[in-house]
Design an enzyme around this catalytic site. Structure first.
Site, PDB file in Angstrom:
ATOM      1  N   VAL A   1       9.367  -4.878  -0.873  1.00 55.89           N
ATOM      2  CA  VAL A   1       8.258  -4.735  -1.890  1.00 55.89           C
ATOM      3  C   VAL A   1       8.492  -3.657  -3.032  1.00 55.89           C
ATOM      4  O   VAL A   1       8.830  -3.076  -3.422  1.00 55.89           O
ATOM      5  CB  VAL A   1       6.778  -4.107  -0.927  1.00 55.89           C
ATOM      6  CG1 VAL A   1       6.853  -2.494  -1.806  1.00 55.89           C
ATOM      7  CG2 VAL A   1       5.356  -4.812  -1.844  1.00 55.89           C
ATOM      8  N   PRO A   2       7.512  -5.178  -4.297  1.00 55.19           N
ATOM      9  CA  PRO A   2       7.966  -4.614  -5.875  1.00 55.19           C
ATOM     10  C   PRO A   2       7.639  -3.018  -6.241  1.00 55.19           C
ATOM     11  O   PRO A   2       6.545  -3.714  -7.406  1.00 55.19           O
ATOM     12  CB  PRO A   2       7.818  -5.921  -6.238  1.00 55.19           C
ATOM     13  CG  PRO A   2       6.750  -6.161  -5.563  1.00 55.19           C
ATOM     14  CD  PRO A   2       7.177  -6.427  -4.383  1.00 55.19           C
ATOM     15  N   CYS A   3       7.479  -1.633  -4.971  1.00 57.64           N
ATOM     16  CA  CYS A   3       7.066  -1.047  -5.616  1.00 57.64           C
ATOM     17  C   CYS A   3       7.044  -0.529  -7.151  1.00 57.64           C
ATOM     18  O   CYS A   3       6.392   0.230  -8.076  1.00 57.64           O
ATOM     19  CB  CYS A   3       7.022   0.117  -4.688  1.00 57.64           C
ATOM     20  SG  CYS A   3       8.919   0.476  -4.592  1.00 57.64           S
ATOM     21  N   HIS A   4       8.003  -0.720  -7.264  1.00 59.63           N
ATOM     22  CA  HIS A   4       8.569  -0.362  -8.927  1.00 59.63           C
ATOM     23  C   HIS A   4       7.906  -0.794  -9.770  1.00 59.63           C
ATOM     24  O   HIS A   4       7.801  -0.522 -11.512  1.00 59.63           O
ATOM     25  CB  HIS A   4      10.015  -0.832  -8.923  1.00 59.63           C
ATOM     26  CG  HIS A   4      10.212  -2.359  -9.240  1.00 59.63           C
ATOM     27  ND1 HIS A   4      11.025  -3.436  -7.651  1.00 59.63           N
ATOM     28  CD2 HIS A   4      10.154  -3.379  -9.754  1.00 59.63           C
ATOM     29  CE1 HIS A   4      11.227  -3.947  -8.286  1.00 59.63           C
ATOM     30  NE2 HIS A   4      10.438  -4.645  -8.804  1.00 59.63           N
TER      31      HIS A   4
END
Length: 110
Positions: A68-71
């Site tokens: 998941v693109p938590c960044h």
DNA sequence: TGAATAATGGCCT
DNA sequence: AGGCCATTATTCA
């Protein structure tokens, strides 16, 4: 391996190990277009929540990490806040900073 | 202007 | 049932 967001989104949809709330968080997170960032509070608000901590914690406990693109999630201040790599004063990924800075001129310049 | 504290809302143990 | 969190907003100095 598929790094497509669609794949991840599908995975979230089939994941029943999580709550609806977390699901919304991940989906909304995947909804964030590339080059754009969102704050925990804003993301929370989108899913109908007022607690950014809940979102942040959901990301910390995210069973989809790091798929998941938590960044893409940052603090309201535009800082990275503290995702993986917040090692005591360690230098946060500069790319993250650039990503956050990318959204700043959009709000100001426009 | 800057820093610290309080409130907040849901997740995990 | 209680503690925790990767935040946010407000208030105090």
């Amino acid at each position: 391996m598929e790094c497509s967001v669609e794949e991840i989104r599908k995975r979230v949809l089939v994941s029943t190990n999580i709550t609806e709330f977390q699901r919304k968080v991940y989906l909304e997170l995947l909804n964030v277009p590339r080059g754009e960032t969102i704050s925990y509070g804003e993301l929370a608000r989108r899913i109908g929540c007022r607690s950014a901590q809940a979102v942040g914690q959901a990301l910390k406990r995210n069973p989809f990490a790091p798929d998941v693109p938590c960044h893409r999630v940052i603090a309201y201040d535009g800082s990275i806040g503290g995702f993986e790599g917040q090692r005591k004063g360690e230098t946060i990924d500069k790319k993250q900073r650039l990503l956050a800075a990318e959204r700043l001129p959009e709000l100001k310049g426009n």
